[in-house]
Design an enzyme around this catalytic site. Structure first.
Site, mmCIF file in Angstrom:
data_model
loop_
_atom_site.group_PDB
_atom_site.id
_atom_site.type_symbol
_atom_site.label_atom_id
_atom_site.label_comp_id
_atom_site.label_asym_id
_atom_site.label_seq_id
_atom_site.Cartn_x
_atom_site.Cartn_y
_atom_site.Cartn_z
ATOM 1 N N CYS A 67 0.733 -1.146 -0.110
ATOM 2 C CA CYS A 67 -0.004 -0.104 -0.075
ATOM 3 C C CYS A 67 0.763 1.240 -0.242
ATOM 4 C CB CYS A 67 -1.132 0.002 1.131
ATOM 5 S SG CYS A 67 -2.248 -1.224 1.281
HETATM 6 N N1 LIG Z 1 -2.716 -6.223 1.901
HETATM 7 C C1 LIG Z 1 -3.090 -5.357 2.572
HETATM 8 O O1 LIG Z 1 -2.860 -5.121 3.754
HETATM 9 C C2 LIG Z 1 -4.059 -4.277 1.960
HETATM 10 C C3 LIG Z 1 -4.574 -3.289 2.836
HETATM 11 C C4 LIG Z 1 -5.445 -2.390 2.272
HETATM 12 C C5 LIG Z 1 -5.818 -2.492 0.832
HETATM 13 N N2 LIG Z 1 -5.261 -3.446 0.057
HETATM 14 C C6 LIG Z 1 -5.543 -3.426 -1.381
HETATM 15 O O2 LIG Z 1 -6.383 -4.714 -1.703
HETATM 16 C C7 LIG Z 1 -6.200 -4.923 -2.906
HETATM 17 C C8 LIG Z 1 -5.772 -6.499 -2.809
HETATM 18 O O3 LIG Z 1 -4.585 -6.716 -2.183
HETATM 19 P P1 LIG Z 1 -4.039 -8.126 -1.409
HETATM 20 O O4 LIG Z 1 -3.059 -7.858 -0.594
HETATM 21 O O5 LIG Z 1 -5.245 -8.778 -0.918
HETATM 22 O O6 LIG Z 1 -3.358 -8.919 -2.808
HETATM 23 P P2 LIG Z 1 -3.245 -10.369 -2.939
HETATM 24 O O7 LIG Z 1 -2.076 -10.234 -4.035
HETATM 25 O O8 LIG Z 1 -2.752 -10.913 -1.687
HETATM 26 O O9 LIG Z 1 -4.472 -11.099 -3.514
HETATM 27 C C9 LIG Z 1 -4.996 -10.804 -4.537
HETATM 28 C C10 LIG Z 1 -5.251 -12.027 -5.188
HETATM 29 O O10 LIG Z 1 -6.243 -12.050 -6.397
HETATM 30 C C11 LIG Z 1 -6.181 -12.915 -7.249
HETATM 31 N N3 LIG Z 1 -6.489 -12.639 -8.489
HETATM 32 C C12 LIG Z 1 -5.892 -11.705 -9.235
HETATM 33 N N4 LIG Z 1 -6.523 -11.606 -10.639
HETATM 34 C C13 LIG Z 1 -7.666 -11.922 -10.482
HETATM 35 C C14 LIG Z 1 -8.650 -12.349 -11.216
HETATM 36 N N5 LIG Z 1 -8.768 -11.777 -12.279
HETATM 37 N N6 LIG Z 1 -9.722 -13.108 -10.837
HETATM 38 C C15 LIG Z 1 -9.682 -13.771 -9.455
HETATM 39 N N7 LIG Z 1 -8.792 -13.636 -8.661
HETATM 40 C C16 LIG Z 1 -7.521 -12.843 -8.999
HETATM 41 C C17 LIG Z 1 -4.806 -13.209 -6.846
HETATM 42 O O11 LIG Z 1 -4.522 -14.677 -7.305
HETATM 43 C C18 LIG Z 1 -4.464 -13.102 -5.422
HETATM 44 O O12 LIG Z 1 -4.921 -14.353 -4.798
HETATM 45 C C19 LIG Z 1 -5.109 -4.157 -3.445
HETATM 46 O O13 LIG Z 1 -5.621 -3.197 -4.281
HETATM 47 C C20 LIG Z 1 -4.504 -3.621 -2.378
HETATM 48 O O14 LIG Z 1 -3.976 -2.431 -2.807
HETATM 49 C C21 LIG Z 1 -4.466 -4.304 0.612
#
Ligand SMILES: NC(=O)c1ccc[n+]([C@@H]2O[C@H](COP(=O)([O-])OP(=O)(O)OC[C@H]3O[C@@H](n4cnc5c(N)ncnc54)[C@H](O)[C@@H]3O)[C@@H](O)[C@H]2O)c1
Length: 478
Positions: free
Chosen positions: A316
């Protein structure tokens, strides 16, 4: 003026009686007109837990969210393109350290399952998108995960369905990217509902605000900001999230919700840069910045403590500000605070290398040819996430300067290739520390015994104030 045509903003929401404007924990009032009955039926499905929830992206955000809904007796389907994750979840396992297999199995009892098959989207009352939003090689937003997801779900959406984007992104994404793709991609010509009278598909943005590794604030207690493309979307999303969050905060549009998330992260980024800069000045002046921060935070108003460190990490804070600075360029606007904070924070790993060099120099050694142990790969304490971690940069910089580098991190048995690095290393046991010319604390995991580490090492370079309270001549605090 921007050199492109912006879509008209969402029409203003109807004031007053909307459920979404009420205090959290509200009960749903059923209204009398046919329109209100239609909405009331949709809301009732959430209230009675008949509604089926689909969550796209079973990562650090999507999986815990799925468990929250399951915990409230919703039948949840997790969608992910990674078949290995789907299989793991369906076998009752977990691939995130802080989520126990028992939690997945409890969710399965409530009907949770995972799939890589998008056809099940049609059966969902709500679809929540939690896919990655990284930067591309030019440090520009890479929305390909969002667009691919929306293109895949668009042919399967149905009237009255609620689609919520949770991925962090720049203001305008929901209106300019998600809505047009949904409207163009479904064969029945369904449109996004804009007014309370219009039927169609309901679209909202609601940012994820999780703080991984934070045990002090339960996820349920983090208020949920929601901005719908129309009042019905905001209202439906509020009812849905109110079943798992203690408080919902409706705002007037998706763009406001998108900008809210970016403000929160940019606020952190800028304040961390400020203390990183003041740390460097304090070191020259012989002042302990941590003592200063501890004193300053006794002020009961107007000051919030941020702490210096070896550089930004995570999915982030190092990334999200660039989403806004990229978007700002379309408005002929320079986000100078973001640029300055980015420059200061990006320099921090280089500053750490300088301090390692100084520490070795005191012992008549150079970085070249030294054996260096890096403690902690994760971007912050007690988590199993190394995305954008400063440890990776520090290891690469040390190697570039000719050091022989090792790492220890209880959360990573090995580290291979990532977005910016290709390390190919395996975890080194935390013993025989005197063999290293320097031990560098980059991530202050709470499982480490810092007293023992200092006692056994020739030189300790501490970038996290983890050795606070320990007095020893072999510590360099930076
Ligand atoms: N990790 C955090 O602490 C956090 C906190 C706040 C916001 N975010 C935001 O949340 C969002 C997700 O982050 P995350 O950390 O969970 O990412 P991540 O990489 O852990 O998880 C994303 C998942 O989406 C899947 N994916 C990708 N494309 C796909 C598709 N077309 N269809 C289905 N699944 C698909 C991936 O295989 C993966 O398992 C991002 O925008 C991030 O900036 C993350």
């Amino acid at each position: 003026m921007p050199d492109f045509e912006l879509k008209p903003p969402c029409p203003p929401r109807k004031p007053a009686s909307s459920a979404a404007t009420r205090a959290p924990g509200f009960t749903i009032e059923f209204m009398t007109s046919a329109i209100d009955n239609r909405l009331a039926t949709l809301k009732q499905r959430f209230d009675t837990r008949e509604a089926r929830i689909g969550i796209v992206g079973m990562g650090y955000v999507g999986l815990p969210l799925a468990l929250l809904f399951s915990g409230q007796r919703f039948r949840v389907t997790g969608f992910d393109i990674e078949q290995a994750k789907v299989d793991k979840l369906n076998s009752g396992g977990s691939y995130i350290v802080r989520i126990l297999p028992a939690e997945i199995q409890a969710a399965q009892q409530a009907g949770f399952s995972a799939t890589a098959d998008y056809s099940e989207i049609a059966e969902m009352d709500a679809v929540i998108i939690c896919v990655p939003t990284p930067l591309n090689e030019h440090n520009e937003p890479d929305l390909s995960f969002v667009t691919k997801t929306v293109q895949a779900i668009a042919p399967r959406i149905h009237e009255g369905q609620l689609i919520v984007l949770e991925s962090t992104t720049y203001p305008g994404t929901t209106e300019e990217i998600v809505v047009p793709l949904l409207e163009a991609g479904n064969p029945r010509g369904l449109l996004v509902s804009r007014t309370i009278e219009e039927s169609g598909v309901h679209v909202a943005f609601s940012p994820e605000r999780e703080d991984p590794g934070n045990d002090k604030v339960a996820r349920h207690d983090i208020p949920k900001v929601i901005g719908g493309c129309g009042p019905a979307a905001t209202e439906l999303a509020s009812v849905m999230y109110n079943s798992i969050f203690g408080r919902v905060v409706p705002v007037s549009s998706p763009s406001v919700a998108e900008m809210t998330k970016l403000l929160e992260n940019i606020y952190r980024c800028v304040n961390i840069a400020l203390v990183n800069e003041l740390k460097q000045l304090s070191m020259r002046m012989g002042i302990d910045i941590h003592e200063v921060i501890d004193a300053a935070k006794t002020k009961p108003f107007g000051f919030q403590a941020f702490y210096p460190g070896p550089g930004l990490g995570g999915h982030c804070i190092p990334i999200d500000p660039f989403y806004l600075s990229w978007k700002a360029r379309q408005y002929d606007f320079r986000t100078r605070f973001i640029e300055l904070a980015g420059a200061v924070n990006t320099d921090m790993p280089y500053f750490v290398i300088e301090q390692i060099g100084n520490g070795l120099n005191e012992q008549r050694k150079s970085i070249k040819g030294s054996k260096v142990l890096v403690l902690g790969l994760a971007y912050k304490r007690d988590i199993d996430d190394l995305r954008e971690s400063p440890s990776l940069t520090i290891i690469e910089l040390l190697r570039d300067k000719g050091a022989e580098v090792f790492y220890n991190d209880p959360y990573f048995a090995k580290v291979g290739r990532g977005r910016h690095y290709d390390l190919n290393m395996t975890n080194t046991p935390l013993d025989n520390l005197s063999q290293y010319d320097a031990v560098v604390i980059v991530t202050d995991h709470s499982s480490y015994d810092y007293k023992a580490i200092v006692a056994q090492s020739q030189l300790v370079v501490d970038t996290r104030n983890a050795t606070k309270g320990i007095t020893a001549a072999n510590i360099v605090r930076c």
